[in-house]
Design an enzyme around this catalytic site. Sequence first.
Site, mmCIF file in Angstrom:
data_model
loop_
_atom_site.group_PDB
_atom_site.id
_atom_site.type_symbol
_atom_site.label_atom_id
_atom_site.label_comp_id
_atom_site.label_asym_id
_atom_site.label_seq_id
_atom_site.Cartn_x
_atom_site.Cartn_y
_atom_site.Cartn_z
ATOM 1 N N GLU A 1 0.128 -0.306 -4.386
ATOM 2 C CA GLU A 1 -1.105 -0.857 -3.821
ATOM 3 C C GLU A 1 -2.256 0.132 -4.024
ATOM 4 O O GLU A 1 -2.368 1.106 -3.281
ATOM 5 C CB GLU A 1 -0.934 -1.095 -2.319
ATOM 6 C CG GLU A 1 0.177 -2.058 -1.964
ATOM 7 C CD GLU A 1 -0.053 -2.675 -0.604
ATOM 8 O OE1 GLU A 1 -0.148 -3.898 -0.527
ATOM 9 O OE2 GLU A 1 -0.178 -1.927 0.387
ATOM 10 N N TRP B 1 0.867 -8.917 7.912
ATOM 11 C CA TRP B 1 -0.128 -9.402 8.876
ATOM 12 C C TRP B 1 -0.994 -8.272 9.424
ATOM 13 O O TRP B 1 -2.030 -8.523 10.020
ATOM 14 C CB TRP B 1 0.571 -10.106 10.044
ATOM 15 C CG TRP B 1 1.185 -11.429 9.707
ATOM 16 C CD1 TRP B 1 1.232 -12.041 8.473
ATOM 17 C CD2 TRP B 1 1.855 -12.318 10.618
ATOM 18 N NE1 TRP B 1 1.878 -13.240 8.572
ATOM 19 C CE2 TRP B 1 2.275 -13.443 9.869
ATOM 20 C CE3 TRP B 1 2.141 -12.276 11.989
ATOM 21 C CZ2 TRP B 1 2.967 -14.511 10.452
ATOM 22 C CZ3 TRP B 1 2.835 -13.329 12.574
ATOM 23 C CH2 TRP B 1 3.232 -14.438 11.807
ATOM 24 N N LYS B 2 -0.544 -7.040 9.267
ATOM 25 C CA LYS B 2 -1.241 -5.878 9.851
ATOM 26 C C LYS B 2 -1.439 -6.122 11.349
ATOM 27 O O LYS B 2 -0.559 -6.713 11.983
ATOM 28 C CB LYS B 2 -2.559 -5.618 9.115
ATOM 29 C CG LYS B 2 -2.349 -5.532 7.597
ATOM 30 C CD LYS B 2 -3.547 -5.028 6.854
ATOM 31 C CE LYS B 2 -3.223 -5.007 5.363
ATOM 32 N NZ LYS B 2 -4.292 -4.405 4.570
ATOM 33 N N GLY C 1 -2.060 -8.952 2.192
ATOM 34 C CA GLY C 1 -2.676 -8.822 3.504
ATOM 35 C C GLY C 1 -3.476 -10.061 3.862
ATOM 36 O O GLY C 1 -2.921 -11.078 4.297
ATOM 37 N N GLY C 2 -4.780 -10.000 3.635
ATOM 38 C CA GLY C 2 -5.698 -11.060 4.065
ATOM 39 C C GLY C 2 -5.238 -12.471 3.736
ATOM 40 O O GLY C 2 -5.239 -13.354 4.608
ATOM 41 N N GLU D 1 -2.658 2.489 4.894
ATOM 42 C CA GLU D 1 -3.349 2.605 6.183
ATOM 43 C C GLU D 1 -2.599 3.570 7.100
ATOM 44 O O GLU D 1 -3.205 4.307 7.881
ATOM 45 C CB GLU D 1 -3.494 1.209 6.820
ATOM 46 C CG GLU D 1 -4.553 0.402 6.080
ATOM 47 C CD GLU D 1 -4.312 -1.093 6.033
ATOM 48 O OE1 GLU D 1 -3.515 -1.614 6.832
ATOM 49 O OE2 GLU D 1 -4.923 -1.753 5.159
HETATM 50 P P1 PGA Z 1 -4.995 -7.236 1.067
HETATM 51 O O1 PGA Z 1 -3.978 -6.162 1.701
HETATM 52 O O2 PGA Z 1 -4.149 -8.296 0.414
HETATM 53 O O3 PGA Z 1 -5.789 -7.755 2.231
HETATM 54 O O4 PGA Z 1 -5.834 -6.520 0.080
HETATM 55 C C1 PGA Z 1 -2.809 -5.806 1.020
HETATM 56 C C2 PGA Z 1 -2.043 -4.792 1.835
HETATM 57 O O5 PGA Z 1 -2.673 -3.929 2.464
HETATM 58 O O6 PGA Z 1 -0.806 -4.805 1.880
#
Ligand code: PGA
Length: 253
Positions: free
Chosen positions: A169, A10-11, A236-237, A99
């Site tokens: 990733e 979810w970040k 993520g998204g 990140e």
């Molecule tokens: P994303 O992010 O699916 O939005 O590209 C993946 C992640 O950072 O784990």
Amino acid sequence: MRTQIAAANWKMNLTLEQGKALVDDILSSPLTLDHHHLAVFAVPFPYLITIKEQLAGKENVFVAAQNCYSKKSGAYTGEVSAEMLRSIEIEYVVLGHSERREYFNESNAMLAEKVDLCFEYGLKAIFCCGEALEIREAGTQNSFVEEQIKESLFHLTPEQMTNFIIAYEPIWAIGTGKTATSAQAQEIQQHIRSVIAAKYGDTVAHTVTILYGGSVKASNAKEIFGQPDVDGGLVGGASLVAAEFTTIINSLK
Ligand code: PGA
């Protein structure tokens, strides 16, 4: 069979109410989960206990932290330790997301310390690696990722490496809508497995779950997860949309 995982990252998104509603939506959909097919929700620290309670009684679905600190305890204001996560019965932790490497200067050496603390407190790490666009353009992605893995993981014992979880990733594919092709994902993930096999042997390498992350969505998950060395995804998204993540879970092979 190797464990296949659909992990939601979810970040720093969603309020608690939004997160709970999302989990409710996903759990009320038909999910093809079993002992070898798991769903993991990596949620912000303040939501861990609540989301874990929400998952109580659901099998093969887990909550994860998105990070923990590289020291055991002490004067590190604002940080969260592996022991704290263990004390609230969290089982999984995402480590070394790009990140965190980029914005918080997490190095391979620091991640080696975090991995050790996870083992000490019985947490399963989801260890992230992956190259930036310049490295991909220079064609040196295999050696770059190999170094990340060697420097952070190769002090582990064969027992620790058995069933370990890695998420490959490529940074150029994260949040950009540019997915690696399934062939690109397979090529580097096969390389990662061969690097592990060279150090720990084929039997151990075969047990390591290697996820792909970077713009995984409902429409491409099946194709990517279908590759022999791709054992699911870190998402993520698309994990913020119930219908998307449900399809992604159900695309595990
Ligand atoms: P994303 O992010 O699916 O939005 O590209 C993946 C992640 O950072 O784990």
